[in-house]
Scaffold this active site. Structure first.
Site, PDB file in Angstrom:
ATOM      1  N   ASN A   7      43.432  43.553  39.588  1.00 33.46           N
ATOM      2  CA  ASN A   7      43.852  42.232  40.057  1.00 33.46           C
ATOM      3  C   ASN A   7      43.634  41.214  38.926  1.00 33.46           C
ATOM      4  O   ASN A   7      42.517  41.064  38.419  1.00 33.46           O
ATOM      5  CB  ASN A   7      43.006  41.869  41.290  1.00 33.46           C
ATOM      6  N   HIS A  10      42.049  36.219  38.323  1.00 37.31           N
ATOM      7  CA  HIS A  10      41.058  35.363  37.668  1.00 37.31           C
ATOM      8  C   HIS A  10      41.387  35.038  36.220  1.00 37.31           C
ATOM      9  O   HIS A  10      40.793  34.133  35.640  1.00 37.31           O
ATOM     10  CB  HIS A  10      39.658  35.957  37.840  1.00 37.31           C
ATOM     11  N   HIS A  43      47.619  37.717  43.738  1.00 38.14           N
ATOM     12  CA  HIS A  43      47.641  37.073  45.054  1.00 38.14           C
ATOM     13  C   HIS A  43      48.280  35.704  44.903  1.00 38.14           C
ATOM     14  O   HIS A  43      47.713  34.817  44.269  1.00 38.14           O
ATOM     15  CB  HIS A  43      46.195  36.962  45.569  1.00 38.14           C
ATOM     16  N   ARG A  45      48.707  32.646  46.484  1.00 39.25           N
ATOM     17  CA  ARG A  45      48.153  31.911  47.638  1.00 39.25           C
ATOM     18  C   ARG A  45      49.021  30.711  47.956  1.00 39.25           C
ATOM     19  O   ARG A  45      49.679  30.158  47.071  1.00 39.25           O
ATOM     20  CB  ARG A  45      46.720  31.453  47.322  1.00 39.25           C
ATOM     21  N   ARG A  49      46.214  28.279  43.882  1.00 37.61           N
ATOM     22  CA  ARG A  49      45.024  27.923  43.099  1.00 37.61           C
ATOM     23  C   ARG A  49      44.899  28.739  41.813  1.00 37.61           C
ATOM     24  O   ARG A  49      44.247  28.319  40.880  1.00 37.61           O
ATOM     25  CB  ARG A  49      43.757  28.053  43.929  1.00 37.61           C
ATOM     26  N   GLU A  70      49.638  40.446  46.759  1.00 40.41           N
ATOM     27  CA  GLU A  70      48.809  40.105  47.923  1.00 40.41           C
ATOM     28  C   GLU A  70      49.311  38.801  48.484  1.00 40.41           C
ATOM     29  O   GLU A  70      49.610  37.864  47.724  1.00 40.41           O
ATOM     30  CB  GLU A  70      47.363  39.881  47.456  1.00 40.41           C
ATOM     31  N   THR A 101      39.276  35.998  49.503  1.00 41.10           N
ATOM     32  CA  THR A 101      39.619  36.532  50.815  1.00 41.10           C
ATOM     33  C   THR A 101      38.342  36.956  51.534  1.00 41.10           C
ATOM     34  O   THR A 101      37.552  37.721  50.994  1.00 41.10           O
ATOM     35  CB  THR A 101      40.557  37.751  50.660  1.00 41.10           C
ATOM     36  N   GLU A 151      44.444  49.004  53.207  1.00 45.30           N
ATOM     37  CA  GLU A 151      43.358  48.708  52.275  1.00 45.30           C
ATOM     38  C   GLU A 151      42.113  48.365  53.085  1.00 45.30           C
ATOM     39  O   GLU A 151      42.121  47.443  53.911  1.00 45.30           O
ATOM     40  CB  GLU A 151      43.721  47.546  51.338  1.00 45.30           C
ATOM     41  N   HIS A 191      37.583  44.886  47.271  1.00 41.61           N
ATOM     42  CA  HIS A 191      36.842  43.636  47.427  1.00 41.61           C
ATOM     43  C   HIS A 191      35.381  43.839  47.053  1.00 41.61           C
ATOM     44  O   HIS A 191      34.685  44.648  47.649  1.00 41.61           O
ATOM     45  CB  HIS A 191      36.933  43.031  48.831  1.00 41.61           C
TER      46      HIS A 191
HETATM   47  N1  PXP Z   1      41.689  43.433  47.660  1.00 43.82           N
HETATM   48  C1  PXP Z   1      42.017  42.293  48.303  1.00 43.82           C
HETATM   49  C2  PXP Z   1      42.849  42.394  49.532  1.00 43.82           C
HETATM   50  C3  PXP Z   1      41.607  41.030  47.815  1.00 43.82           C
HETATM   51  O1  PXP Z   1      41.945  39.913  48.470  1.00 43.82           O
HETATM   52  C4  PXP Z   1      40.867  40.982  46.616  1.00 43.82           C
HETATM   53  C5  PXP Z   1      40.467  39.654  46.062  1.00 43.82           C
HETATM   54  O2  PXP Z   1      41.569  39.007  45.553  1.00 43.82           O
HETATM   55  C6  PXP Z   1      40.559  42.194  45.980  1.00 43.82           C
HETATM   56  C7  PXP Z   1      40.951  43.411  46.531  1.00 43.82           C
HETATM   57  C8  PXP Z   1      39.778  42.230  44.716  1.00 43.82           C
HETATM   58  O3  PXP Z   1      38.492  41.778  44.979  1.00 43.82           O
HETATM   59  P1  PXP Z   1      37.494  41.524  43.755  1.00 43.82           P
HETATM   60  O4  PXP Z   1      38.095  40.416  42.948  1.00 43.82           O
HETATM   61  O5  PXP Z   1      36.224  41.163  44.425  1.00 43.82           O
HETATM   62  O6  PXP Z   1      37.444  42.809  42.979  1.00 43.82           O
END
Ligand code: PXP
Length: 243
Positions: A7, A10, A43, A45, A49, A70, A101, A151, A191
């Site tokens: 992902n 960030h 994601h 949003r 953001r 996402e 999330t 997931e 997550h």
């Molecule tokens: N899966 C989902 C559905 C999420 O919303 C997120 C956060 O964006 C992640 C995985 C990844 O989580 P993390 O950034 O804590 O690894």
């Protein structure tokens, strides 16, 4: 094998901190793929953001593995997904004030709505994953919608510190993953997973893919993105060898 989907939200968070053009999540996606990532997740949003519309459009063009968008099940983002056509969408709950999330979606609470969303996405050639708590009743609901992927939320597991509670949550994730897998779903976990807590998740045996963002991007800020992705892949592979 377990696939690793990275992902890149960030990277966009850092860019948005100054409102400029860098660092670019598109460049990050290229590096993740070169380092061996099996997919790229972002994601979009409602409050924009971090990831922007432009990011999703360019990611769709350049991601050569698979692109997982996402999103919340809201009309504006549904229409963007149908136009851009990611390989899959992961449907998540979204609250404006949350840091990230928080918890899984209650698919069981609104089956007609989520089933028709799956139908719409499938007509657009897009697979659907639902992000849910590791509970059998949620997986049964996901099966009823016709989605092909689930997931499992690992955030509770990731935040626990007490060994006994960690074992209990792992057992919960395992029985949810086993049930989902034996029902024919592709099983993703995500997550809060990091370079330590990912090991026991890999050992579960019925998880096909991981969706990881924050820990990889945090590490990347110190050691570089390619190395951070490669190190996570090494840990995943090693965990499987020592099961
Ligand atoms: N899966 C989902 C559905 C999420 O919303 C997120 C956060 O964006 C992640 C995985 C990844 O989580 P993390 O950034 O804590 O690894």
């Amino acid at each position: 094998m377990i696939s690793l989907n990275v992902n890149v939200d960030h990277i966009a968070t850092i860019r948005q901190a100054r409102g400029g053009n860098e660092p670019d999540p598109v460049a990050a996606a290229v590096i993740c793929e070169l380092a061996g990532a099996d997919g790229i997740v972002c994601h979009l949003r409602e409050d924009r953001r971090h990831i922007q519309d432009r990011d999703v459009e360019i990611l769709r063009k350049i991601v050569s593995t698979k692109l997982d968008l996402e999103m919340a099940a809201v009309e504006e983002i549904i229409n963007i997904a149908l136009r851009i056509k990611p390989d899959l969408v992961t449907i998540v709950p979204e609250k404006r004030m949350e840091l990230t999330t928080e918890g899984g979606l209650d698919v069981a609470a609104d089956l007609p709505r989520f089933s028709s969303l799956v139908e719409i996405m499938h007509k657009g050639g897009i697979k659907v994953s639902f992000f849910v708590e590791p509970e059998i009743r949620q997986i049964e609901a996901v099966l009823k919608t016709g989605a092909e992927i689930v997931e499992l939320h690992t955030g509770v597991y990731a935040n626990l510190r007490d060994e006994k509670k960690i074992e209990e949550e792992l057992a919960k994730i395992k029985s949810a993953a086993d049930f989902a897998k034996s029902s024919g779903l592709t099983v993703v976990a995500g997550h809060g997973l990091n370079y330590k807590n990912v090991i026991d998740i890999c050992k579960i045996g019925t998880i096909d893919e991981l969706s990881i963002g924050h820990s990889i991007i945090s590490r990347a800020s110190l050691v570089g993105l390619e190395r951070a992705v490669r190190e996570m892949l090494e840990i995943i592979r090693y965990s499987l060898l020592t099961r």
